[in-house]
Design a protein around this motif. Structure first.
Motif, PDB file in Angstrom:
ATOM      1  N   LYS A  54      12.128  -6.084   5.179  1.00 17.43           N
ATOM      2  CA  LYS A  54      11.455  -4.836   4.928  1.00 17.43           C
ATOM      3  C   LYS A  54      12.262  -3.606   4.436  1.00 17.43           C
ATOM      4  O   LYS A  54      12.968  -3.854   5.051  1.00 17.43           O
ATOM      5  N   ARG A  57      12.752   2.795   4.917  1.00 21.13           N
ATOM      6  CA  ARG A  57      11.510   4.185   4.533  1.00 21.13           C
ATOM      7  C   ARG A  57      12.510   5.004   2.828  1.00 21.13           C
ATOM      8  O   ARG A  57      11.313   5.136   1.940  1.00 21.13           O
ATOM      9  N   TYR A  76      -1.642  -0.991  -7.457  1.00 20.88           N
ATOM     10  CA  TYR A  76      -0.661  -1.737  -7.194  1.00 20.88           C
ATOM     11  C   TYR A  76      -0.006   0.269  -6.505  1.00 20.88           C
ATOM     12  O   TYR A  76       0.701  -0.221  -5.430  1.00 20.88           O
ATOM     13  N   ARG A  78      -1.621   1.725  -3.621  1.00 20.95           N
ATOM     14  CA  ARG A  78      -2.225   1.369  -2.459  1.00 20.95           C
ATOM     15  C   ARG A  78      -1.514   0.135  -2.043  1.00 20.95           C
ATOM     16  O   ARG A  78      -0.537   0.381  -0.638  1.00 20.95           O
ATOM     17  N   LYS A  79      -1.124  -0.659  -2.954  1.00 15.80           N
ATOM     18  CA  LYS A  79      -0.148  -2.038  -2.291  1.00 15.80           C
ATOM     19  C   LYS A  79       0.946  -0.644  -1.356  1.00 15.80           C
ATOM     20  O   LYS A  79       1.685  -2.045  -1.028  1.00 15.80           O
ATOM     21  N   GLU A  81       1.675   1.778  -0.844  1.00 13.68           N
ATOM     22  CA  GLU A  81       2.081   2.319   0.047  1.00 13.68           C
ATOM     23  C   GLU A  81       2.052   0.982   1.904  1.00 13.68           C
ATOM     24  O   GLU A  81       1.967   1.654   2.532  1.00 13.68           O
ATOM     25  N   ARG A  82       0.946   0.103   1.377  1.00  9.98           N
ATOM     26  CA  ARG A  82       0.934  -1.029   3.061  1.00  9.98           C
ATOM     27  C   ARG A  82       1.686  -1.561   2.945  1.00  9.98           C
ATOM     28  O   ARG A  82       2.647  -1.730   4.418  1.00  9.98           O
ATOM     29  N   ILE A  83       2.728  -1.168   2.528  1.00 14.18           N
ATOM     30  CA  ILE A  83       4.635  -1.574   2.506  1.00 14.18           C
ATOM     31  C   ILE A  83       4.768  -1.413   4.347  1.00 14.18           C
ATOM     32  O   ILE A  83       4.373  -0.176   4.125  1.00 14.18           O
ATOM     33  N   GLN A  84       5.307  -1.925   4.846  1.00 21.76           N
ATOM     34  CA  GLN A  84       5.615  -2.053   6.212  1.00 21.76           C
ATOM     35  C   GLN A  84       7.123  -1.686   6.359  1.00 21.76           C
ATOM     36  O   GLN A  84       7.796  -2.809   4.871  1.00 21.76           O
TER      37      GLN A  84
END
Length: 113
Positions: A54, A57, A76, A78-79, A81-84
């Motif tokens: 991962k 931050r 893209y 939003r994708k 933004e969803r990454i842990q």
């Protein structure tokens, strides 16, 4: 900036092409294709889907800033933004600091160059 990031993060650069889309809310964004680079883990065993590491931050913030700055497609963003993120990175990482240093260096070079 790029060489410092390579040395600091022990990562590799993978070139990708990203389409820049027109945003309905901004007159600043035109449709064109931009070249982009992203960092990936240098060790191939960390790039396998089931073991992919991962991002910090800080690195994810740099990706998000660039995606928004270049008006990439909202889906893209939003994708991204969803990454842990990796919660174990001390201080959240250093990518934003490295970007700031590179931007300051570019500004100094323009002033004196």
């Amino acid at each position: 900036g790029r060489d410092a990031m390579l040395a600091t993060n022990n990562s590799t650069f993978d070139p990708i092409s990203a389409a820049k889309y027109t945003s309905s809310n901004s007159k600043e964004c035109d449709t064109l294709v931009v070249s982009a680079f992203t960092l990936r883990a240098a060790q191939t065993e960390f790039r396998r889907k089931e073991r992919d590491i991962k991002p910090s931050r800080s690195y994810l913030n740099v990706l998000l800033r660039g995606a928004r700055e270049y008006c990439l497609d909202g889906a893209y963003v939003r994708k991204l933004e969803r990454i842990q993120i990796d919660p174990n990175v001390i201080g959240g990482g250093i990518s934003e600091l490295l970007l700031e240093v590179a931007e300051r260096q570019e500004s100094i070079n323009k002033f004196f160059g």
